[in-house]
Design a protein around this motif. Structure first.
Motif, short mmCIF file in Angstrom:
data_model
loop_
_atom_site.label_atom_id
_atom_site.label_comp_id
_atom_site.label_asym_id
_atom_site.label_seq_id
_atom_site.Cartn_x
_atom_site.Cartn_y
_atom_site.Cartn_z
N ALA A 1 -10.19 5.36 -3.05
CA ALA A 1 -9.10 5.00 -2.14
C ALA A 1 -9.54 3.95 -1.13
O ALA A 1 -8.75 3.05 -0.76
N VAL A 2 -10.78 4.03 -0.67
CA VAL A 2 -11.29 3.03 0.28
C VAL A 2 -11.49 1.69 -0.41
O VAL A 2 -11.11 0.64 0.12
N HIS A 3 -12.09 1.71 -1.59
CA HIS A 3 -12.26 0.46 -2.34
C HIS A 3 -10.91 -0.23 -2.57
O HIS A 3 -10.77 -1.43 -2.36
N GLU A 4 -9.93 0.54 -3.00
CA GLU A 4 -8.62 -0.03 -3.30
C GLU A 4 -7.98 -0.62 -2.04
O GLU A 4 -7.42 -1.73 -2.07
N ALA A 5 -8.06 0.11 -0.94
CA ALA A 5 -7.44 -0.36 0.30
C ALA A 5 -8.11 -1.63 0.81
O ALA A 5 -7.44 -2.57 1.26
N ARG A 6 -9.42 -1.68 0.72
CA ARG A 6 -10.13 -2.88 1.19
C ARG A 6 -9.82 -4.08 0.30
O ARG A 6 -9.67 -5.20 0.78
N ASP A 7 -9.70 -3.84 -1.00
CA ASP A 7 -9.32 -4.93 -1.90
C ASP A 7 -7.91 -5.43 -1.60
O ASP A 7 -7.66 -6.64 -1.58
N ARG A 8 -6.99 -4.51 -1.38
CA ARG A 8 -5.61 -4.91 -1.08
C ARG A 8 -5.52 -5.64 0.25
O ARG A 8 -4.76 -6.60 0.40
N PHE A 9 -6.32 -5.20 1.22
CA PHE A 9 -6.34 -5.89 2.51
C PHE A 9 -6.87 -7.31 2.36
O PHE A 9 -6.33 -8.27 2.94
N ALA A 10 -7.94 -7.47 1.56
CA ALA A 10 -8.52 -8.80 1.33
C ALA A 10 -7.52 -9.74 0.65
O ALA A 10 -7.54 -10.96 0.90
N GLY B 1 -4.35 -9.61 1.17
CA GLY B 1 -3.20 -9.76 2.04
C GLY B 1 -2.02 -8.87 1.69
O GLY B 1 -0.90 -9.09 2.18
N GLU B 2 -2.23 -7.84 0.89
CA GLU B 2 -1.15 -6.97 0.45
C GLU B 2 -0.85 -5.86 1.46
O GLU B 2 0.25 -5.30 1.45
N ILE B 3 -1.83 -5.51 2.31
CA ILE B 3 -1.61 -4.55 3.38
C ILE B 3 -2.21 -5.11 4.66
O ILE B 3 -3.08 -5.99 4.62
N ASP B 4 -1.73 -4.62 5.80
CA ASP B 4 -2.26 -5.10 7.07
C ASP B 4 -3.40 -4.22 7.56
O ASP B 4 -3.77 -3.21 6.93
N ALA B 5 -3.97 -4.59 8.72
CA ALA B 5 -5.12 -3.87 9.25
C ALA B 5 -4.79 -2.42 9.57
O ALA B 5 -5.62 -1.53 9.40
N ALA B 6 -3.56 -2.18 10.04
CA ALA B 6 -3.17 -0.81 10.38
C ALA B 6 -3.12 0.08 9.14
O ALA B 6 -3.54 1.24 9.17
N ALA B 7 -2.63 -0.46 8.05
CA ALA B 7 -2.56 0.30 6.81
C ALA B 7 -3.96 0.58 6.27
O ALA B 7 -4.24 1.68 5.76
N LEU B 8 -4.85 -0.41 6.36
CA LEU B 8 -6.23 -0.20 5.94
C LEU B 8 -6.88 0.89 6.78
O LEU B 8 -7.54 1.79 6.25
N ARG B 9 -6.68 0.82 8.08
CA ARG B 9 -7.30 1.82 8.95
C ARG B 9 -6.77 3.22 8.66
O ARG B 9 -7.53 4.20 8.71
N ALA B 10 -5.50 3.34 8.32
CA ALA B 10 -4.94 4.65 8.02
C ALA B 10 -5.64 5.28 6.81
O ALA B 10 -5.94 6.48 6.81
N VAL B 11 -5.90 4.45 5.79
CA VAL B 11 -6.62 4.96 4.62
C VAL B 11 -8.05 5.33 5.00
O VAL B 11 -8.56 6.40 4.62
N GLU B 12 -8.72 4.46 5.76
CA GLU B 12 -10.10 4.75 6.19
C GLU B 12 -10.14 6.03 7.01
O GLU B 12 -11.03 6.88 6.81
N ASP B 13 -9.19 6.19 7.94
CA ASP B 13 -9.17 7.40 8.77
C ASP B 13 -9.07 8.65 7.91
O ASP B 13 -9.80 9.64 8.12
#
Length: 374
Positions: free
Chosen positions: A22-31, A33-45
């Motif tokens: 889930a973290v790998h996927e979120a970081r890839d999507r953030f890179a 531009g598919e999700i914003d920083a808040a969405a990435l942080r929610a997954v990381e949290d």
């Protein structure tokens, strides 16, 4: 010297953990531009809260965020400092096997620790989501210095090593105070430099980069003591000496004998995590330099580089060997390094990672008694 009776714990860990999908996927999507920083942080949290609970479940008394918010164990911290830029170029660090994309540190101005360094907030999250000790890992200033080439430094700001070391000491002293202010009582300086000083090959490569290595071990000991001398009485500061860790590869070889009189004998750390999972680290004889004052050496006898589970009998035998050179009461057990010094992670599964950490707590209980002061 402010050693806690408990920290480092008898069963401890270095810090980084394998990132879940889930973290790998979120970081890839953030890179992308598919999700914003808040969405990435929610997954990381969500994933960090889960991995904290897992660390507690396997019996660890010190937990981290697994470094899930970082790409690298060191560059993310360095890049958050004032006066430092991280660039994509060859750093001169040569891995034996697969290597990460090369990055290097450039000092472009006066180095200092900002009040809003992002890792302070990273620590707060761990602090608020654990029932045990929250541990924070940051790279040591010696890591930054050893990687520097002369052309990487703005010499109008730092004309010599003494001026640079003065600001590095102040920067890390400010970091210690800042982490303490947000509740950190267990801080670890991750450090590859001491391992490089054990290697004639890495020293030669450093000289080829233009680094002045004359009396460098003493200079590093003095720099680190300049940092830890003013640490708060209720804060424990340890170090982890790393020989390189990317996708289960490594950089340096050589026993601790050349640096032990400085690192163990002089630097006023409260604990020392030393890699001992292969013959690249040499024997236990350098442990004789550890002062008999309660500080602990955490023996990295369980490798994070493969999923094969070590024999508990073999690990206990090696602990007994180490105890011939340092008191058993001043020893502890951990993996030799983190499981994911970069976001790619080492070549093993999460199940194998947890099996190793669970085995470490079991062996520690057997060797030092249960209940133990983990």
């Amino acid at each position: 010297m402010t050693t806690s009776h408990s920290i480092p714990f008898r069963a401890d860990q270095v810090g980084s953990l394998l990132r879940p999908p889930a973290v790998h996927e979120a970081r890839d999507r953030f890179a992308r531009g598919e999700i914003d920083a808040a969405a990435l942080r929610a997954v990381e949290d969500e994933q960090i809260a889960r991995v904290i609970a897992k660390q507690e479940e396997v019996g660890l008394q010190a937990v981290t965020d697994g470094e899930f918010r970082r790409a690298f164990w060191h560059f993310d911290f360095f890049g958050g400092l004032n006066g430092v830029e991280i660039v994509e170029e060859d750093s001169g660090m040569a891995f034996h096997g697969t290597a990460p994309k090369p990055h290097a540190v450039h000092i472009t101005g006066k180095v200092s620790f900002p009040d809003d360094h992002p890792m302070l907030e990273h620590f707060r999250f761990v602090r608020d989501h654990t029932t045990v000790t929250a541990k924070q890992c940051i790279p040591a200033p010696t890591v930054m210095h050893f990687r520097l080439a002369p052309e990487s430094i703005d010499h109008s700001v730092y004309p010599d090593r003494a001026s640079l070391f003065a600001d590095l000491a102040q920067t890390w002293r400010d970091a210690v105070r800042a982490f303490h202010a947000v509740g950190c009582r267990y801080l670890q300086f991750d450090d590859t430099a001491w391992a490089y000083l054990c290697s004639d090959l890495e020293l030669e490569r450093a000289r080829e980069r233009g680094l002045d290595t004359e009396n460098i071990a003493q200079a590093y000991a003095d720099l680190l003591n300049d940092i830890v001398r003013d640490r708060p009485d209720d804060m424990t500061i340890t170090t982890h000496v790393c020989r390189g860790n990317f996708r289960s590869t490594w950089i340096s070889s050589g026993g601790y004998e050349p640096v032990a009189p400085y690192l163990l004998g002089q630097v006023d750390y409260d604990g020392f995590f030393l890699e001992y999972d292969s013959d690249r680290a040499g024997g236990f004889e350098p442990l004789r330099f550890l002062p008999h004052d309660g500080r602990r050496v955490v023996l990295g006898l369980v490798t994070s580089k493969s999923g094969d589970l070590e024999s508990a009998d073999a690990v206990r035998a090696r602990i007994r060997e180490a105890a011939e050179f340092a008191p058993l009461d001043q020893l502890a057990l951990s993996p030799q390094c983190g499981f994911a010094s970069t976001e790619e992670g080492n070549v093993l599964t999460e199940e194998q990672q947890w099996a190793k950490l669970r085995e470490i707590t079991k062996i520690a209980d057997e060797v030092w008694g249960f209940p133990q002061d983990r």
